[in-house]
Scaffold this motif. Structure first.
Motif, short mmCIF file in Angstrom:
data_model
loop_
_atom_site.label_atom_id
_atom_site.label_comp_id
_atom_site.label_asym_id
_atom_site.label_seq_id
_atom_site.Cartn_x
_atom_site.Cartn_y
_atom_site.Cartn_z
N ARG A 47 -33.18 -28.00 20.46
CA ARG A 47 -33.56 -28.39 19.24
C ARG A 47 -33.19 -27.29 18.25
N VAL A 48 -32.44 -27.66 17.20
CA VAL A 48 -32.03 -26.98 16.08
C VAL A 48 -33.15 -26.64 15.07
N LEU A 49 -33.67 -25.36 15.07
CA LEU A 49 -34.86 -24.86 14.46
C LEU A 49 -34.79 -24.34 12.95
N HIS A 50 -33.23 -23.85 12.82
CA HIS A 50 -32.81 -23.16 11.53
C HIS A 50 -31.42 -23.67 11.35
N HIS A 105 -38.48 -14.99 10.46
CA HIS A 105 -39.98 -14.90 10.51
C HIS A 105 -41.03 -15.97 11.16
N THR A 106 -40.47 -17.09 10.83
CA THR A 106 -41.31 -18.38 11.01
C THR A 106 -41.11 -18.67 12.31
N LEU A 107 -40.24 -18.23 13.15
CA LEU A 107 -39.88 -18.53 14.65
C LEU A 107 -40.85 -18.04 15.63
N PRO A 108 -41.07 -18.64 16.48
CA PRO A 108 -42.12 -18.06 17.73
C PRO A 108 -41.28 -17.15 18.39
#
Length: 212
Positions: free
Chosen positions: A170-173, A187-190
């Motif tokens: 999955r593309v998260l950013h 910062h927002t990634l687990p």
């Protein structure tokens, strides 16, 4: 101690002396102490250098119990790879070397190693972008002085799209890339291991990022 390089597709076995620069003999490890590799593990680094007009690749076989074999792959544009050889059943901790038999290199060649596990799963080493004229090049990842902030740097200027992809694909950013370096904030990634992928023209640059 000599190491045997298995070129499966040419059916040729070469004997390669251990280089003193790389250290001595592989460490002896009891089987009971070996851990298990996983596709979620950070990608092991791959190095390349020219010796007598030929490209040699080098990586370390980790001290784990469940690696079945390796495939060495090559591409001229970073997307479509072909298998050019492999290794089977190396010793834990051994430094592995592979000689590319191709003599007529294009301006840039991309190498990677496919790491195959005993359960049928696999993952890849870092991609190594290499030119016989200027040496290896990579998308480097350097932490900044800010938490979960990283400086990404290319060996030369490129224009493209940068993506951060999780282990599920999955593309998260995603962000535009222009120039030779750029900062990415995570910062927002687990916590976990992510694939950094930069599509720049005909080249696909890749590296990995582990967040804790």
């Amino acid at each position: 101690m000599n190491r045997r390089l298995l070129l499966w597709f040419s059916l040729l076995t070469l004997t390669i002396p251990t280089s003193p620069v790389l250290g001595g003999n592989p460490a002896s490890v009891e089987p009971a102490t070996l851990q298990l590799a996983s596709p979620a593990d950070p990608a092991p680094p791959l190095r390349a250098e020219v010796r007598n007009g030929r490209t040699w690749l080098q990586w370390v076989h980790p001290q784990v119990a469940n690696i079945s074999h390796y495939f060495v792959e090559r591409s001229t544009e970073g997307r479509s790879f072909i298998i050019i050889g492999g290794y089977q059943e190396p010793d834990a901790g051994e430094i592995l070397e592979f000689e590319d038999q191709m003599t007529d290199h294009p301006s840039w060649v991309v190498y990677r190693v496919k790491i195959c596990l005993t359960d049928g799963s696999f993952f890849y080493s870092t991609s190594c972008y290499f030119s016989s004229a200027s040496g290896s090049a990579s998308l480097s990842v350097v932490p900044t002085d800010q938490p979960r902030s990283y400086l990404l740097r290319l060996p030369f200027e490129q224009t493209g799209t940068l993506r951060l992809i999780d282990t599920q694909g999955r593309v998260l950013h995603q962000q535009a890339w222009s120039g030779q370096e750029q900062v990415i904030a995570a910062h927002t990634l687990p916590s976990g291991t992510y694939l950094i992928q930069l599509q720049a023209g005909d080249f696909l640059w890749q590296n990995h990022l582990s967040l804790y």
